[in-house]
Write a protein that holds these residues in place. Sequence first.
Motif, PDB file in Angstrom:
ATOM      1  N   LYS A  26       0.835  -1.210   0.000  1.00 27.12           N
ATOM      2  CA  LYS A  26       0.000   0.000   0.000  1.00 27.12           C
ATOM      3  C   LYS A  26       0.864   1.252   0.000  1.00 27.12           C
ATOM      4  CE  LYS A  26      -4.078  -1.826   2.329  1.00 27.12           C
ATOM      5  NZ  LYS A  26      -4.890  -1.807   3.545  1.00 27.12           N
ATOM      6  N   VAL A  27       1.931   1.232   0.790  1.00 26.35           N
ATOM      7  CA  VAL A  27       2.833   2.379   0.851  1.00 26.35           C
ATOM      8  C   VAL A  27       3.476   2.616  -0.514  1.00 26.35           C
ATOM      9  CG1 VAL A  27       5.019   3.203   1.806  1.00 26.35           C
ATOM     10  CG2 VAL A  27       3.292   2.236   3.314  1.00 26.35           C
ATOM     11  N   ARG A  28       4.000   1.556  -1.105  1.00 26.38           N
ATOM     12  CA  ARG A  28       4.662   1.703  -2.411  1.00 26.38           C
ATOM     13  C   ARG A  28       3.693   2.200  -3.480  1.00 26.38           C
ATOM     14  NH1 ARG A  28       7.526  -3.200  -0.894  1.00 26.38           N
ATOM     15  NH2 ARG A  28       5.894  -4.376  -1.953  1.00 26.38           N
ATOM     16  N   THR A  29       2.466   1.675  -3.466  1.00 26.12           N
ATOM     17  CA  THR A  29       1.469   2.086  -4.449  1.00 26.12           C
ATOM     18  C   THR A  29       1.120   3.564  -4.284  1.00 26.12           C
ATOM     19  OG1 THR A  29       0.546  -0.139  -4.485  1.00 26.12           O
ATOM     20  CG2 THR A  29      -0.849   1.622  -5.332  1.00 26.12           C
ATOM     21  N   SER A  30       0.962   4.011  -3.052  1.00 31.99           N
ATOM     22  CA  SER A  30       0.613   5.421  -2.832  1.00 31.99           C
ATOM     23  C   SER A  30       1.751   6.340  -3.248  1.00 31.99           C
ATOM     24  CB  SER A  30       0.222   5.658  -1.380  1.00 31.99           C
ATOM     25  OG  SER A  30       1.328   5.514  -0.533  1.00 31.99           O
ATOM     26  N   LEU A  56      -0.079   6.583   5.413  1.00 29.90           N
ATOM     27  CA  LEU A  56       0.302   5.174   5.326  1.00 29.90           C
ATOM     28  C   LEU A  56       1.714   4.940   5.855  1.00 29.90           C
ATOM     29  CD1 LEU A  56      -1.225   4.258   1.856  1.00 29.90           C
ATOM     30  CD2 LEU A  56      -1.980   3.445   4.089  1.00 29.90           C
ATOM     31  N   LEU A  57       2.625   5.871   5.560  1.00 23.94           N
ATOM     32  CA  LEU A  57       3.999   5.734   6.059  1.00 23.94           C
ATOM     33  C   LEU A  57       4.046   5.800   7.579  1.00 23.94           C
ATOM     34  CD1 LEU A  57       5.898   7.875   3.426  1.00 23.94           C
ATOM     35  CD2 LEU A  57       6.383   5.492   3.955  1.00 23.94           C
ATOM     36  N   ASP A  58       3.310   6.746   8.149  1.00 21.72           N
ATOM     37  CA  ASP A  58       3.278   6.858   9.612  1.00 21.72           C
ATOM     38  C   ASP A  58       2.673   5.611  10.249  1.00 21.72           C
ATOM     39  OD1 ASP A  58       4.499   9.337   9.697  1.00 21.72           O
ATOM     40  OD2 ASP A  58       2.603  10.439   9.618  1.00 21.72           O
ATOM     41  N   ARG A  73      12.461   9.651   5.954  1.00 19.10           N
ATOM     42  CA  ARG A  73      13.260   9.951   4.763  1.00 19.10           C
ATOM     43  C   ARG A  73      12.378  10.019   3.528  1.00 19.10           C
ATOM     44  NH1 ARG A  73      16.340   5.793   4.829  1.00 19.10           N
ATOM     45  NH2 ARG A  73      15.241   4.635   3.239  1.00 19.10           N
ATOM     46  N   LYS A  74      11.478   9.066   3.381  1.00 20.42           N
ATOM     47  CA  LYS A  74      10.573   9.052   2.227  1.00 20.42           C
ATOM     48  C   LYS A  74       9.654  10.269   2.241  1.00 20.42           C
ATOM     49  CE  LYS A  74      10.526   4.045   1.522  1.00 20.42           C
ATOM     50  NZ  LYS A  74      11.091   3.997   0.187  1.00 20.42           N
TER      51      LYS A  74
END
Length: 86
Positions: A26-30, A56-58, A73-74
Amino acid sequence: MAKKSAQKSEKRNQARRMINRAAKSKVRTSIKKFEAAVLSSDKSAAEEAMKESFKLLDSAAGKGVIHRNTADRKKSRMAHSFNKMA
């Protein structure tokens, strides 16, 4: 034959692995949606995608799926590319 506790641990590990993989996906897709919006110079879509990605990252970092520094970082790189676009 493996001990009962080892079998239980393996079953839990497999379940957690699938949950973690889904969260990472999900993170990569967003992030990809955000990058596509930045490339198309669509500021409003990029802002929405960035907010979703940050959330999503948090969430993933809070659950230990990814490291906190990786998430930060992202997020920093995404904010930088968004600001550069504007």
